[in-house]
Design a protein around this motif. Structure first.
Motif, PDB file in Angstrom:
ATOM      1  N   ARG A 147       0.812  -1.276  -0.148  1.00 48.28           N
ATOM      2  CA  ARG A 147      -0.001   0.007   0.187  1.00 48.28           C
ATOM      3  C   ARG A 147       0.874   1.167  -0.183  1.00 48.28           C
ATOM      4  O   ARG A 147       0.580   2.177  -0.827  1.00 48.28           O
ATOM      5  CB  ARG A 147      -1.001  -0.195   1.332  1.00 48.28           C
ATOM      6  N   TYR A 148       1.860   1.272   0.808  1.00 44.23           N
ATOM      7  CA  TYR A 148       2.900   2.471   0.898  1.00 44.23           C
ATOM      8  C   TYR A 148       3.534   2.771  -0.141  1.00 44.23           C
ATOM      9  O   TYR A 148       3.451   3.830  -0.845  1.00 44.23           O
ATOM     10  CB  TYR A 148       3.708   2.477   2.000  1.00 44.23           C
ATOM     11  N   LEU A 149       3.987   1.805  -0.772  1.00 44.28           N
ATOM     12  CA  LEU A 149       4.797   1.707  -2.176  1.00 44.28           C
ATOM     13  C   LEU A 149       4.010   2.199  -3.497  1.00 44.28           C
ATOM     14  O   LEU A 149       4.247   3.022  -4.222  1.00 44.28           O
ATOM     15  CB  LEU A 149       5.563   0.459  -2.367  1.00 44.28           C
ATOM     16  N   SER A 150       2.646   1.552  -3.517  1.00 45.33           N
ATOM     17  CA  SER A 150       1.814   1.966  -4.576  1.00 45.33           C
ATOM     18  C   SER A 150       1.396   3.394  -4.293  1.00 45.33           C
ATOM     19  O   SER A 150       1.252   4.358  -5.345  1.00 45.33           O
ATOM     20  CB  SER A 150       0.686   0.895  -4.508  1.00 45.33           C
ATOM     21  N   LYS A 151       1.229   4.021  -3.205  1.00 45.81           N
ATOM     22  CA  LYS A 151       0.601   5.395  -2.753  1.00 45.81           C
ATOM     23  C   LYS A 151       1.942   6.296  -3.036  1.00 45.81           C
ATOM     24  O   LYS A 151       1.443   7.370  -3.553  1.00 45.81           O
ATOM     25  CB  LYS A 151       0.237   5.441  -1.355  1.00 45.81           C
ATOM     26  N   LYS A 152       3.263   5.901  -2.793  1.00 44.88           N
ATOM     27  CA  LYS A 152       4.140   6.987  -3.095  1.00 44.88           C
ATOM     28  C   LYS A 152       4.789   6.749  -4.395  1.00 44.88           C
ATOM     29  O   LYS A 152       5.804   7.318  -4.677  1.00 44.88           O
ATOM     30  CB  LYS A 152       5.171   6.558  -2.034  1.00 44.88           C
ATOM     31  N   ARG A 153       4.309   5.979  -5.513  1.00 48.82           N
ATOM     32  CA  ARG A 153       4.863   5.577  -6.691  1.00 48.82           C
ATOM     33  C   ARG A 153       5.164   6.914  -7.616  1.00 48.82           C
ATOM     34  O   ARG A 153       6.295   7.069  -8.014  1.00 48.82           O
ATOM     35  CB  ARG A 153       4.032   4.738  -7.469  1.00 48.82           C
ATOM     36  N   GLU A 154       4.413   7.866  -7.355  1.00 50.06           N
ATOM     37  CA  GLU A 154       4.284   9.049  -8.415  1.00 50.06           C
ATOM     38  C   GLU A 154       5.285  10.370  -7.326  1.00 50.06           C
ATOM     39  O   GLU A 154       5.257  11.439  -8.093  1.00 50.06           O
ATOM     40  CB  GLU A 154       3.158   9.652  -8.707  1.00 50.06           C
ATOM     41  N   GLU A 155       5.368  10.049  -5.986  1.00 52.58           N
ATOM     42  CA  GLU A 155       6.141  10.946  -5.381  1.00 52.58           C
ATOM     43  C   GLU A 155       7.636  10.602  -5.190  1.00 52.58           C
ATOM     44  O   GLU A 155       8.199   9.554  -5.220  1.00 52.58           O
ATOM     45  CB  GLU A 155       5.363  11.113  -3.943  1.00 52.58           C
ATOM     46  N   GLU A 156       8.403  11.694  -4.901  1.00 55.41           N
ATOM     47  CA  GLU A 156       9.759  11.495  -4.176  1.00 55.41           C
ATOM     48  C   GLU A 156       9.651  11.145  -2.816  1.00 55.41           C
ATOM     49  O   GLU A 156       9.301  11.717  -2.172  1.00 55.41           O
ATOM     50  CB  GLU A 156      10.476  12.808  -4.771  1.00 55.41           C
ATOM     51  N   ILE A 157      10.256  10.003  -2.622  1.00 56.39           N
ATOM     52  CA  ILE A 157      10.303   9.463  -1.239  1.00 56.39           C
ATOM     53  C   ILE A 157      11.570  10.017  -0.446  1.00 56.39           C
ATOM     54  O   ILE A 157      12.608   9.852  -0.979  1.00 56.39           O
ATOM     55  CB  ILE A 157      10.172   7.915  -1.140  1.00 56.39           C
ATOM     56  N   SER A 158      11.240  10.682   0.721  1.00 51.47           N
ATOM     57  CA  SER A 158      12.081  11.181   1.503  1.00 51.47           C
ATOM     58  C   SER A 158      12.542  10.074   2.433  1.00 51.47           C
ATOM     59  O   SER A 158      11.554   9.485   2.974  1.00 51.47           O
ATOM     60  CB  SER A 158      11.721  12.542   2.336  1.00 51.47           C
ATOM     61  N   PHE A 159      13.799   9.893   2.871  1.00 51.73           N
ATOM     62  CA  PHE A 159      14.059   9.020   3.931  1.00 51.73           C
ATOM     63  C   PHE A 159      13.451   9.162   5.227  1.00 51.73           C
ATOM     64  O   PHE A 159      13.098   8.211   5.895  1.00 51.73           O
ATOM     65  CB  PHE A 159      15.690   8.985   4.086  1.00 51.73           C
TER      66      PHE A 159
END
Length: 442
Positions: A134-146
């Motif tokens: 769920r988290y990875l699919s939600k953040k797919r189009e966003e730049e993930i900050s550590f």
């Protein structure tokens, strides 16, 4: 029966492999349960264990059927609410967990009233992997900050793993490796993954150091077992697990190419976990290398179908669900078979859909139901939506009819007492029917 088969949606090949594994499981479980029957009943009669396994498989198939009917995107929200529940169950297992089937670890809880043992780590595995997908699919189009991923992703992951680790290192390691694989597939930044791996190793070393500082603590009771298994595997030093490995190797060597025949295993009387952890050795002893390679081929073909399903999935969440729920099942099977032939140290991993055990079978069936749901074709989804629309229309028609009947009944009652339908007042010609007149007359 034909109608039931027609109602099965999704990848029919996966359905077929699941059915084959489930049907085949009855023979080795019936044969390998004699050890438990002698210990528990003193008779060696395994009929009760066969019936119990039949009930587990039957319930598991019902679970697959009902789960594959639920649209898979619903599990996004379910994972958020289910994760805190899983933490409570895992914490309760650490404190009040029970030991069953000769295992020396408290991994089960007793379900009240129905006397069923449930392994909470199996449920935690599914919920956690869905949460990560769920988290990875939600953040797919966003730049993930550590920093944000530490809070939103890795904190829940490490809390869950920390609650599983004290009682089950192999499951913890398997979940962590599968999460790393899932994050890699989900395009989580690799530069962050290296730090996460280092943090995981550091946390494990800290846990081991704490076990040395507090050796009498119940929380660290399994560390010595992990250490002895690794030492026994890497050296010729005899240990507690050598007995199981030797019996498993004798069973495999006795099977030869064609096997001794169904039910004719000898080592099933000596292997403590012959119907669960070491059932693959019994399969090879009774069915030979042909049976052993046949089971291996079924799991590999199932893995191939999972790869195809992930490739064909229409959404990133669907792809990650197939990878996150399907691949661990296959890797667990590989680990179980590798332990039986002494390629890996002894672990507590069962053979999915074949080994006896209720919770392990049911959790595998939940995962398979979700995967099959992802594999539904567009026309199958459209057909289901059409059927749902028909049901909704029929329900709306029934409700409208009921409301019309109630309005008609209300109109008749108002007409009987002379009530004007527009003003709600008693009409002049029907004043004799006004119930207030009776009161005034008195």
């Amino acid at each position: 029966m034909k109608e039931l088969v027609n109602n099965l949606k999704g990848d029919r090949v996966i359905w077929s492999f699941v059915a084959l594994l489930a049907l085949f499981s009855f023979m080795p479980v019936f044969s390998a349960s004699s050890n438990l029957a002698y210990i528990g009943q003193g008779t060696g009669n395994t009929i009760s264990y066969l019936l119990k396994h039949l009930a587990h498989i039957f319930i598991g198939l019902i679970i697959i059927y009902w789960v594959h009917k639920v649209p898979f995107h619903y599990y996004r929200g379910i994972s958020l609410f289910a994760l805190p529940v899983v933490w409570i169950l895992l914490g309760y297992t650490l404190i009040k967990g029970t030991v069953i089937a000769g295992a020396n670890a408290s991994r089960w809880i007793q379900v009240p009233f129905i006397r069923i043992s449930f392994q909470t780590s199996t449920l935690a595995t599914i919920v956690l992997l869905i949460f990560v997908a769920r988290y990875l699919s939600k953040k797919r189009e966003e730049e993930i900050s550590f920093q944000s991923s530490l809070r939103d992703l890795w904190l829940p992951v490490f809390v869950t793993l920390a609650l599983i680790l004290p009682a089950n290192f192999s499951t913890t390691a398997l979940i962590f490796s599968m999460i790393l694989m899932l994050t890699f597939v989900g395009k989580y930044p690799i530069k962050y993954l290296s730090f996460i791996i280092g943090a995981g190793v550091a946390a494990l070393l800290l846990f081991i150091l704490l076990s040395k500082a507090f050796p009498d603590s119940h929380l660290f009771s399994r560390v010595s077992t992990w250490q002895s298994r690794i030492e026994n595997f890497t050296s010729n030093k005899p240990g507690e697990d050598d007995y199981q490995i030797e019996k498993a190797k004798i069973a495999i060597a006795s099977g030869g190419v064609y096997g001794l025949g169904p039910g004719k295993s000898v080592q099933k009387h000596f292997l403590p976990q012959s119907s669960s952890d070491f059932i693959y050795a019994i399969i090879v002893e009774e069915w030979g290398l042909i049976g052993g390679f046949g089971i291996l081929a079924l799991y590999l073909l199932l893995f191939f179908r999972f790869v195809i399903a992930a490739h064909k999935a229409n959404s990133m969440f669907g792809k990650l669900l197939v990878v996150g729920l399907g691949f661990p099942m296959i890797f667990q099977a590989m680990i179980n078979m590798a332990v039986a032939v002494e390629l890996l140290p002894v672990t507590g991993q069962t053979l999915p859909l074949i080994s006896s055990g209720g919770s392990s079978i049911w959790m595998s069936c939940i995962a398979l139901g979700i995967i099959i749901n992802v594999t539904k074709k567009e026309e199958e989804i459209a057909e289901e939506n059409k059927e749902k629309a028909k049901r909704d229309a029929a329900l709306k028609k029934l409700i409208d009819k009921q409301l019309a009947e109630e309005e008609e009944e209300d109109y008749d009652q108002r007409h009987d007492v002379g009530i004007d339908n527009e003003t709600g007042n008693y009409s002049i010609e029907d004043q004799s029917k006004n119930p207030m007149n009776a009161v005034l007359n008195k």
